[in-house]
Design a protein around this motif. Structure first.
Motif, PDB file in Angstrom:
ATOM      1  N   ARG A  48      60.048  65.095  23.402  1.00 18.12           N
ATOM      2  CA  ARG A  48      59.210  65.206  22.209  1.00 18.12           C
ATOM      3  C   ARG A  48      59.676  66.356  21.317  1.00 18.12           C
ATOM      4  NH1 ARG A  48      54.377  62.649  22.040  1.00 18.12           N
ATOM      5  NH2 ARG A  48      53.440  64.345  20.873  1.00 18.12           N
ATOM      6  N   MET A  53      58.477  66.242  17.603  1.00 17.80           N
ATOM      7  CA  MET A  53      57.075  65.873  17.694  1.00 17.80           C
ATOM      8  C   MET A  53      56.268  67.032  18.260  1.00 17.80           C
ATOM      9  SD  MET A  53      57.775  62.043  19.055  1.00 17.80           S
ATOM     10  CE  MET A  53      56.216  61.244  18.856  1.00 17.80           C
ATOM     11  N   VAL A  82      63.234  57.325  17.706  1.00 17.12           N
ATOM     12  CA  VAL A  82      62.646  57.405  19.046  1.00 17.12           C
ATOM     13  C   VAL A  82      62.079  56.051  19.482  1.00 17.12           C
ATOM     14  CG1 VAL A  82      62.051  59.834  18.834  1.00 17.12           C
ATOM     15  CG2 VAL A  82      60.374  58.119  18.190  1.00 17.12           C
ATOM     16  N   VAL A  83      62.088  55.856  20.779  1.00 17.52           N
ATOM     17  CA  VAL A  83      61.348  54.752  21.386  1.00 17.52           C
ATOM     18  C   VAL A  83      60.420  55.399  22.399  1.00 17.52           C
ATOM     19  CG1 VAL A  83      61.466  52.651  22.753  1.00 17.52           C
ATOM     20  CG2 VAL A  83      63.228  53.126  21.054  1.00 17.52           C
ATOM     21  N   LEU A  84      59.131  55.208  22.210  1.00 15.64           N
ATOM     22  CA  LEU A  84      58.139  55.925  23.008  1.00 15.64           C
ATOM     23  C   LEU A  84      57.580  55.038  24.111  1.00 15.64           C
ATOM     24  CD1 LEU A  84      56.289  57.380  19.910  1.00 15.64           C
ATOM     25  CD2 LEU A  84      57.842  58.632  21.393  1.00 15.64           C
ATOM     26  N   GLU A  86      54.388  54.580  24.527  1.00 12.54           N
ATOM     27  CA  GLU A  86      53.143  53.934  24.110  1.00 12.54           C
ATOM     28  C   GLU A  86      53.380  52.512  23.646  1.00 12.54           C
ATOM     29  OE1 GLU A  86      52.287  56.939  21.128  1.00 12.54           O
ATOM     30  OE2 GLU A  86      52.395  55.409  19.567  1.00 12.54           O
TER      31      GLU A  86
END
Lengths: 330, 389
Positions: A48, A53, A82-84, A86
């Motif tokens: 992050r 972030m 980014v690939v998170l 969530e």
């Protein structure tokens, strides 16, 4: 050559709680980095922070020589995607539309795409091998397929650095292998630096160019998988009281042997199977029948086990396991 | 064993994509898919254009109908005559059309569009399909603003319902209603940023709304019976109390809000993926949150100030737009919500006239009858439950 990511004396964490400090890493174009470490050690925090972030507590993060702290949010988005973990819950949207959202930092307020933007979207979908998903609704996709589309969306941002936080978290084994194979290929072909955090030790060690390993003390070890396997830092970080990570076959071994020692003889594959049965039942392997509490001979027809007081034979490994469990003398 | 080994469709599918992933780069050819995306995109576009045009035509027809029907029915020629600017002499209905029916219909259009767009903004910002100005307490906050201005200025509560208000007073009430709405919305959104559980946020909004309404009731309790009566009438909701004078305030404020919403479709689309993704793609989420909050409060505030607290349009209209368009893309969703909001409000206005000589139905009752089934449908249709995000 596209810019790459570099940190100088970076410290990450929350407010006054420093999670990791003195991080000095460099990632080159086309490099696939796997970030490893046990749960709660700070993998997500580091990811992050690299994506801005979370603010860095100390030190700096540079992309292509420019500090990301002062970058505009559009500039940052053109450099880092980014690939998170969530889940996105979008209703009524075909997958290619979601990938088009990745053009966000490159297009004007109207949100309209030029032909060049559409080509980039098409290439991004092709790069993750999701052509057959492009027309499907996001809601109908499996977790693996959705992850693939989210990755295509990140690629459509045309970033220098692609960060993926546990991209394999919700995927089954096949989809996991598929995912990381795709990432590896596209790191090379798109010349992107790919950094992903992962729980899958064996897969990461097999596929990564570089491993960032956070050990139990919060130190970051950096190197090729083979270097970290050789110097023992991987084994040290992942071994517990009952399990050890073995560098030789890159897999976990059970280290508690409450039931004594065992010797296995027989042809390779079958003997290997018998050994895993014995390890699971709490035996330590030894190299001669003299030292062993139980000797097992495996043949094509079945197995024959000998203890100090008993002898039995059978055809399946389930029977072998049952026989071992019934022996109270151990 | 044999049963277990049978591959399901999902397996086959995944295996297929697995193999594609591994072989893809060697193949090079893109095949039918290069054609498939443009074809799909243009068929989607055709569908959207068709829906929007149909909605516009229907809106025009309903607009004319809303002017024809009222306490007395006016013939179509008469209405068209008055609307197209033919001289007043010889047309007995000219005054009714131009000074009562026309502002009422315009107000209905603006109010429906404003409430629908405010609802859409809230649903996207909070990623909650049941969010709207009414549920989140913006409407209650706006009522508080209205009540405070009216009581503090010492004028009769009903004064703002009559036409003798003046422009300055109109802007003051709109300003108070907007601030009142923001006053309630700000803590609700602050909570929604921290709590990821949408149902908690909704309940917080509902409770704040009730608390503020209770406070308004206390404020109004001291009013004279005739004032109270008018307050209650305002609470029923109506598009009929707005004249050209009030429209001079309502139209530009609502127009500004709608224009801002139209300009922010790109940002709203990015927010579909959640704030984290939106930020990672370059959206300044904090500014977006503030602007959206302000616009939604302004839209809901201005409508509440002039038409009373109107429920259900905000939650229902965006869902109608989504299900007719079969799309979450705000580039078409915002215009569709404006058209359908205006259409639904006009329709509700027409339905409220049904009792004819026995008077009119309270507008709020009609919008609830239209909106409640939509909300229930949304809840029942979502397989995984509306609160899963």
């Amino acid at each position: 050559m596209k810019p790459f990511l570099q940190t100088r004396d970076l410290a990450v964490g929350y407010r006054n709680r420093t999670v990791l400090s003195n991080i000095n890493v460099q990632v080159g174009p086309g490099e696939l980095v796997c970030l490893l470490g046990v749960n709660g050690i700070g993998k997500s925090t580091l990811m992050r922070t690299l994506a801005r972030m979370e603010p860095a507590l100390a030190g700096s993060i540079e992309i292509g020589g420019a500090d990301i702290t002062g970058m505009s949010s559009y500039d940052l988005a053109r450099n880092v995607a980014v690939v998170l973990t969530e889940r996105v819950a979008v209703r009524a949207m075909p997958a290619f539309r979601l990938v088009e959202l990745g053009r966000y930092p490159h297009i004007n307020w109207s949100g309209l795409l030029s032909e060049a933007d559409r080509d980039i979207v098409r290439d991004a979908i092709a790069a993750v091998g999701a052509e057959h998903l492009a027309h499907r609704d996001i809601n109908e996709l499996s977790d693996g397929e959705r992850q693939r589309i989210m990755t295509a969306r990140a690629l459509a941002q045309r970033p220098a650095v692609l960060l993926l936080d546990e991209p394999a978290a919700f995927l089954d084994v096949a989809a996991r292998v598929e995912m990381i194979a795709t990432l590896r290929t596209l790191a090379r072909e798109q010349n992107v630096a790919v950094i992903l955090s992962s729980h899958d030790l064996e897969l990461s060690l097999r596929m990564a160019d570089t491993i960032w390993l956070i050990d139990g003390a919060g130190h970051l070890h950096i190197g090729a998988p083979e270097d970290l396997l050789t110097d023992g830092s991987i084994a040290a970080a992942f071994s517990g009281p009952n399990v050890a990570f073995s560098a030789d076959d890159r897999t976990f071994k059970i280290t508690s042997h409450p039931h004594g020692r065992a010797f296995v003889d027989g042809p390779g594959a079958a003997a290997g199977m018998a050994r895993t049965v014995l390890e699971r039942e709490g035996f330590q392997m030894v190299h001669s029948p003299e030292e062993a509490d139980v000797s097992v001979i495996v043949t094509a027809a079945g197995w024959e086990a000998t203890t100090h007081s008993k002898r039995d034979r059978g055809t399946s490994f389930a029977e072998l396991a049952r026989f071992l469990r019934l022996q109270t003398e151990f | 064993m044999a049963l277990l080994a049978l591959p399901t469709d999902a397996h086959v599918d995944r295996l297929g994509s697995f193999l594609m992933a591994l072989n893809h780069h060697g193949q090079g050819g893109k095949g039918h898919y290069d054609m498939a995306i443009p074809a799909l995109a243009s068929s989607i576009r055709a569908h959207h254009v068709l829906v929007l045009s149909l909605a516009a035509v229907l809106l025009l027809a309903t607009f004319v109908a809303a002017i024809c029907y009222g306490s007395t029915a006016i013939p179509l020629q008469s209405v068209i005559g008055a609307l197209t600017g033919q001289p007043a002499n010889g047309n007995p209905n000219f005054d009714i059309v131009t000074s009562i029916r026309l502002p009422r219909a315009i107000t209905a259009c603006l109010a429906g569009a404003a409430l629908g767009v405010a609802g859409l903004q809230m649903q996207t910002l909070m990623r909650n399909p049941l969010a709207d100005p009414f549920v989140l307490g913006i409407t209650s906050g706006a009522s508080l603003g209205v009540a405070l201005v009216v009581l503090a200025s010492g004028s009769a509560i009903g004064a703002f319902l009559s036409s003798g208000l003046g422009l300055g007073g109109g802007f003051a009430i709109v300003g108070a209603a907007t601030l009142g709405g923001l006053l309630v919305l700000a803590p609700v959104l602050a909570i929604s940023a921290r709590l990821q559980n949408p149902s908690t946020v909704l309940i917080f909004g509902l409770m704040t709304g009730y608390a503020v309404s209770a406070f308004v009731t206390l404020l109004v309790a001291g009013a004279r019976p005739d004032q109270l009566e008018r307050w209650i009438a305002w609470g029923f909701g109506s598009f009929g109390a707005v004249t050209w004078t009030e429209l001079q305030v309502l139209a530009p404020v609502a127009g500004l809000g709608l224009a801002l919403a139209c300009l922010s479709t790109k940002q709203l689309n990015a927010l579909l993926l959640g704030e984290n993704y939106a930020r990672s793609m370059g959206l300044n989420t904090r500014a977006m949150r503030l602007v959206t909050m302000a616009v939604a409060s302004m839209l809901a505030g201005v409508v509440t100030a002039f038409c009373g607290p109107i429920g259900f349009l905000g939650v229902a209209v965006p869902h109608m737009a989504r299900s007719i368009l079969k799309s979450s893309d705000h580039r078409v969703l915002v215009p569709a919500t404006i058209l359908l909001g205006a259409l639904t409000a006009l329709f509700a206005q027409l339905v409220s006239l049904l009792p004819s000589q026995f008077g009119v139905l309270p507008l709020n009752a009609v919008t609830a009858l239209i909106g409640a089934p939509v909300v229930v449908f949304v809840i029942l249709r979502s397989r995984s439950g509306v609160f899963t995000g």
